[in-house]
Design a protein around this motif. Structure first.
Motif, PDB file in Angstrom:
ATOM      1  N   VAL A  22       0.292 -11.362 -21.288  1.00 35.38           N
ATOM      2  CA  VAL A  22      -1.032 -10.737 -20.933  1.00 35.38           C
ATOM      3  C   VAL A  22      -0.976  -9.461 -21.569  1.00 35.38           C
ATOM      4  O   VAL A  22      -2.385  -9.737 -21.209  1.00 35.38           O
ATOM      5  CB  VAL A  22      -0.445  -9.976 -19.235  1.00 35.38           C
ATOM      6  N   ARG A  23      -0.327  -8.809 -22.408  1.00 34.97           N
ATOM      7  CA  ARG A  23      -0.157  -7.537 -23.154  1.00 34.97           C
ATOM      8  C   ARG A  23      -1.680  -9.070 -24.316  1.00 34.97           C
ATOM      9  O   ARG A  23      -2.484  -7.959 -24.558  1.00 34.97           O
ATOM     10  CB  ARG A  23       0.425  -7.537 -24.118  1.00 34.97           C
ATOM     11  N   GLY A  24      -1.479 -10.030 -24.690  1.00 31.07           N
ATOM     12  CA  GLY A  24      -2.217 -11.085 -25.605  1.00 31.07           C
ATOM     13  C   GLY A  24      -3.793 -10.792 -25.071  1.00 31.07           C
ATOM     14  O   GLY A  24      -4.493 -10.750 -25.686  1.00 31.07           O
ATOM     15  N   VAL A  25      -3.343 -11.163 -23.930  1.00 36.66           N
ATOM     16  CA  VAL A  25      -4.283 -11.340 -23.418  1.00 36.66           C
ATOM     17  C   VAL A  25      -5.386  -9.943 -22.858  1.00 36.66           C
ATOM     18  O   VAL A  25      -6.370 -10.047 -23.319  1.00 36.66           O
ATOM     19  CB  VAL A  25      -4.114 -11.974 -22.266  1.00 36.66           C
ATOM     20  N   LEU A  26      -5.036  -8.804 -22.676  1.00 32.29           N
ATOM     21  CA  LEU A  26      -6.124  -7.854 -22.224  1.00 32.29           C
ATOM     22  C   LEU A  26      -5.891  -7.140 -23.614  1.00 32.29           C
ATOM     23  O   LEU A  26      -7.537  -6.751 -24.191  1.00 32.29           O
ATOM     24  CB  LEU A  26      -4.821  -6.740 -22.127  1.00 32.29           C
ATOM     25  N   ALA A  27      -5.577  -7.664 -24.983  1.00 32.88           N
ATOM     26  CA  ALA A  27      -5.851  -7.175 -26.417  1.00 32.88           C
ATOM     27  C   ALA A  27      -7.051  -8.003 -27.278  1.00 32.88           C
ATOM     28  O   ALA A  27      -7.937  -7.623 -27.856  1.00 32.88           O
ATOM     29  CB  ALA A  27      -4.300  -7.099 -27.332  1.00 32.88           C
TER      30      ALA A  27
ATOM     31  N   VAL B  99      -9.797  -4.572 -16.232  1.00 33.01           N
ATOM     32  CA  VAL B  99      -8.662  -5.919 -15.917  1.00 33.01           C
ATOM     33  C   VAL B  99      -8.743  -6.814 -14.988  1.00 33.01           C
ATOM     34  O   VAL B  99      -8.861  -8.110 -15.039  1.00 33.01           O
ATOM     35  CB  VAL B  99      -7.380  -4.963 -15.846  1.00 33.01           C
ATOM     36  N   VAL B 100      -9.411  -6.074 -13.726  1.00 31.50           N
ATOM     37  CA  VAL B 100      -9.009  -7.387 -12.720  1.00 31.50           C
ATOM     38  C   VAL B 100     -10.548  -8.503 -12.674  1.00 31.50           C
ATOM     39  O   VAL B 100     -10.107  -9.490 -12.647  1.00 31.50           O
ATOM     40  CB  VAL B 100      -9.642  -7.123 -11.046  1.00 31.50           C
ATOM     41  N   ARG B 101     -11.455  -7.967 -13.614  1.00 26.35           N
ATOM     42  CA  ARG B 101     -12.979  -8.743 -13.957  1.00 26.35           C
ATOM     43  C   ARG B 101     -12.114 -10.256 -15.209  1.00 26.35           C
ATOM     44  O   ARG B 101     -12.339 -10.736 -14.458  1.00 26.35           O
ATOM     45  CB  ARG B 101     -13.904  -8.152 -14.589  1.00 26.35           C
ATOM     46  N   LEU B 102     -11.104  -9.343 -15.870  1.00 23.57           N
ATOM     47  CA  LEU B 102     -11.088 -10.133 -16.803  1.00 23.57           C
ATOM     48  C   LEU B 102     -10.187 -10.786 -15.840  1.00 23.57           C
ATOM     49  O   LEU B 102      -9.942 -12.521 -16.529  1.00 23.57           O
ATOM     50  CB  LEU B 102      -9.927  -9.080 -17.737  1.00 23.57           C
ATOM     51  N   VAL B 103      -8.912 -10.917 -15.662  1.00 15.10           N
ATOM     52  CA  VAL B 103      -8.338 -12.049 -14.824  1.00 15.10           C
ATOM     53  C   VAL B 103      -8.499 -13.020 -13.354  1.00 15.10           C
ATOM     54  O   VAL B 103      -8.303 -13.697 -14.082  1.00 15.10           O
ATOM     55  CB  VAL B 103      -6.962 -10.766 -14.262  1.00 15.10           C
TER      56      VAL B 103
ATOM     57  N   GLY C 220      -0.511 -19.887 -21.663  1.00 12.66           N
ATOM     58  CA  GLY C 220       0.801 -20.031 -22.763  1.00 12.66           C
ATOM     59  C   GLY C 220       0.117 -21.925 -22.188  1.00 12.66           C
ATOM     60  O   GLY C 220      -1.090 -21.478 -22.050  1.00 12.66           O
ATOM     61  N   ALA C 221       0.605 -22.392 -23.176  1.00 11.54           N
ATOM     62  CA  ALA C 221       0.670 -23.853 -23.234  1.00 11.54           C
ATOM     63  C   ALA C 221       1.764 -24.453 -22.621  1.00 11.54           C
ATOM     64  O   ALA C 221       2.290 -23.461 -21.972  1.00 11.54           O
ATOM     65  CB  ALA C 221       1.260 -24.485 -24.883  1.00 11.54           C
ATOM     66  N   GLY C 222       1.778 -25.969 -22.220  1.00  9.68           N
ATOM     67  CA  GLY C 222       2.200 -26.501 -21.539  1.00  9.68           C
ATOM     68  C   GLY C 222       2.532 -25.609 -19.798  1.00  9.68           C
ATOM     69  O   GLY C 222       1.177 -25.993 -20.192  1.00  9.68           O
ATOM     70  N   GLU C 223       3.330 -25.666 -19.205  1.00 16.76           N
ATOM     71  CA  GLU C 223       3.124 -25.272 -18.043  1.00 16.76           C
ATOM     72  C   GLU C 223       3.683 -24.414 -17.668  1.00 16.76           C
ATOM     73  O   GLU C 223       3.698 -24.093 -16.497  1.00 16.76           O
ATOM     74  CB  GLU C 223       3.722 -26.805 -16.870  1.00 16.76           C
TER      75      GLU C 223
END
Length: 248
Positions: A129-134, A190-194, A73-76
């Motif tokens: 995280v769901r958004g990252v995967l999608a 998933v591991v490669r993506l993360v 996400g944004a910020g910290e």
């Protein structure tokens, strides 16, 4: 990203606040005044909690992968711990509430009787995280977990529908008891993506953060020992003064 240590983001904040605060005076050091100001203390507790959960997660068996302090996400904002294994993808939000009583219901988590935002924040992190995967086209279930560190008492009247709440000490057992929902190929995807830094917000990390935090931690422990020494000396002084007046 697999090189990120548990608590990295919070340790960076502790170091930043500690460096910005005025140094302790010689008298404060002699009296055992903590080197942490009010702003840094909750961050320090958070770092200690995340590192403890990181140590516990190291006991996960083969087939599981663990990532820490992922900048999302944004910020910290960051994900404290992201775990991938046969049971799915788990976004773990660590909360360090040493010596406190915690009550959990379907829609609320209370610490010492005060309502918190832990459930909402954990659900939000899992959604990110769901958004990252999608966006990467990876299909895998993502679960939100709150891991409680150091609590004196945990009362679960009802587990929330969208977030699991567990003691940190029981987290590994809870994870390994989840039914298998991912095959090895999906786990690897998933591991490669993360593990790819391009998946996450760019980092401006300081390689010395862990060592600088360790120095602060040693200062905190030393101050605590000094305070204990003063308390013991005071107790012995009271005893010495009282002895002549005690019945023989």
């Amino acid at each position: 990203m697999s090189d990120r240590v548990a608590g990295a983001a919070v340790m960076e904040q502790v170091v930043r606040l500690h460096d910005a605060a005025p140094p302790r005076s010689p008298l404060a050091r002699a009296l055992g005044v903590t080197p942490l100001d009010d702003a840094a203390q909750p961050w320090f507790a958070g770092a200690v909690g995340e590192r403890r959960v990181g140590e516990l997660l190291a006991a996960l068996p083969a087939g599981w992968r663990v990532f820490h302090a992922l900048p999302v996400g944004a910020g910290e904002a960051d994900v404290d711990h992201l775990i991938v294994g046969p049971g799915g993808v788990f976004v773990v939000n660590t909360k360090h509430h040493r010596g406190q009583r915690v009550w959990v219901g379907e829609r609320a988590l209370l610490v010492a009787g005060q309502k918190t935002t832990h459930l909402r924040n954990s659900d939000l992190e899992a959604s990110r995280v769901r958004g990252v995967l999608a966006r990467a086209g990876v299909v895998a279930p993502v679960s939100a977990v709150v891991a409680l560190v150091g609590v004196r008492e945990l009362t679960v009247r009802q587990q929330p529908r969208r977030v699991a709440v567990v003691r940190a000490e029981g987290l590994v057992r809870w994870l390994t008891r989840r039914p298998a929902v991912l095959d090895a190929g999906t786990v690897d995807a998933v591991v490669r993506l993360v593990d790819d830094p391009a998946t996450w917000r760019p980092l401006e990390s300081d390689e010395d953060t862990a060592e600088r935090f360790a120095r602060i931690e040693r200062e905190v422990r030393a101050a605590h020992l000094v305070r204990l020494g003063w308390c013991l000396a005071a107790a012995l002084g009271v005893l010495a003064v009282s002895l002549p007046f005690l019945p023989h």
